[in-house]
Enzyme design. Structure first.
Site, PDB file in Angstrom:
ATOM      1  CB  SER A  18      46.291  45.792  41.441  1.00 44.19           C
ATOM      2  OG  SER A  18      45.234  44.882  41.634  1.00 44.19           O
TER       3      SER A  18
ATOM      4  CE1 TYR B   9      49.895  41.221  40.386  1.00 44.21           C
ATOM      5  CE2 TYR B   9      47.904  41.624  41.656  1.00 44.21           C
ATOM      6  CZ  TYR B   9      48.632  41.787  40.501  1.00 44.21           C
ATOM      7  OH  TYR B   9      48.109  42.521  39.464  1.00 44.21           O
TER       8      TYR B   9
END
Length: 298
Positions: free
Chosen positions: A190, A203
């Site tokens: 990401s 995360y």
């Protein structure tokens, strides 16, 4: 709405800049209930035989990036197995039908990525159904925003790391034992690996770990003829976002801070996974391909 992935369009206006209404879904969220609905390439992705005869396993393949990738892989000629949580069955049924409509074998594998035995069984069951495995996409993930580290429980931290990192390790280890030369592993990292949001500490930590894991494993497996790469999405409109993946005040402006001025759609990610899975990327390994709407990565 776009014609297909080959059409030449202004990337700023290729899709509308969405301003999602305030909405909340319980985890893990359903594409069926997403407002507005995401585009997975159902009506636009055009295959060209780039993955003919390949056999793929995609985690989180029921919605979002995983679903778009599953559709694209099938239309490129691959048989596709998808894993997903049992609560995501309504979305999974639709993707299974689209894989089969493309004339390929589909395999539905519901279960929880936090379960090591289930993770290992994904590989075994895919090999049994398809006669082998030569594409693995570790894409399933957990994302829950919290304003402060004081609000991140031990349980949430453990579940996020187990779902995003441990499951990748368990599945990849089982897959490598089965994969022939020419196989590919693609992990979803990401923009958060490079530009962590203060509300996504756990995360973002997992996404940095996935990046590092991919680059190290690529070097280890290169002599065996197995390539390992990663894709780093930016803000992509998926059920992950309204199911507590974003604070509500950010949800309604999701993706508008990118240089392209809008959130990405899952359909815009699928070609990156197809490229890394196909023979066209035969000299690409240990790479992280950013699909970020213009947000810079190192």
């Amino acid at each position: 709405m776009t014609n297909d992935q080959y059409s030449f369009e202004n990337p700023v206006t290729r899709y509308d800049s969405i301003a999602p209404p305030e909405q909340r879904q319980p985890e893990p969220g359903l594409d069926r209930d997403l407002k507005p609905r995401a585009d997975h390439g159902e009506d636009s992705y055009r295959g060209a035989g780039r993955l003919t005869g390949r056999r793929a396993l995609i985690t989180g393949g029921d919605s979002g990036i995983g679903a778009a990738t599953a559709i694209a892989f099938a239309r490129e000629g691959a048989d596709v197995a998808i894993s997903y949580l049992p609560d995501e069955e309504p979305d999974a049924e639709r993707i299974i039908a689209l894989i089969e409509q493309a004339g390929r074998k589909a395999l539905a594998l519901p279960g929880d990525l936090k379960d090591a035995a289930y993770c290992r069984s994904l590989v075994e069951r895919t090999v049994e159904a398809f006669g082998g495995l030569d594409i693995l996409v570790n894409n399933g993930g957990k994302q829950v925003s919290q304003d402060s580290i004081l609000d991140i429980s031990d349980e949430q931290f453990d579940e996020t790391l187990t779902t995003n990192v441990y499951a990748m390790f368990w599945i990849t280890k089982a897959a490598v034992a089965q994969m022939p030369p020419g196989s590919t592993i693609i992990n979803t990292t990401s923009i958060q690996a490079y530009q962590p949001s203060p509300t996504l500490i756990d995360y973002a930590t997992t996404k940095a770990a996935i990046n590092n894991f991919s680059k190290g494993l690529a070097q280890q497996l290169a002599p065996r003829g197995i390539r390992v790469n990663a894709v780093a999405p930016g803000p992509i409109w998926t059920p992950l976002q309204p199911s507590y993946g974003q604070p509500m005040e950010k949800l309604t402006q999701f993706g508008q801070d990118t240089p392209l001025g809008r959130a990405g759609q899952p359909a815009e990610l699928a070609p990156a996974y197809v490229f890394l899975a196909s023979g066209e990327s035969s000299y690409v390994s240990g790479e992280t391909l950013g699909v970020t709407g213009g947000k810079p990565t190192p």
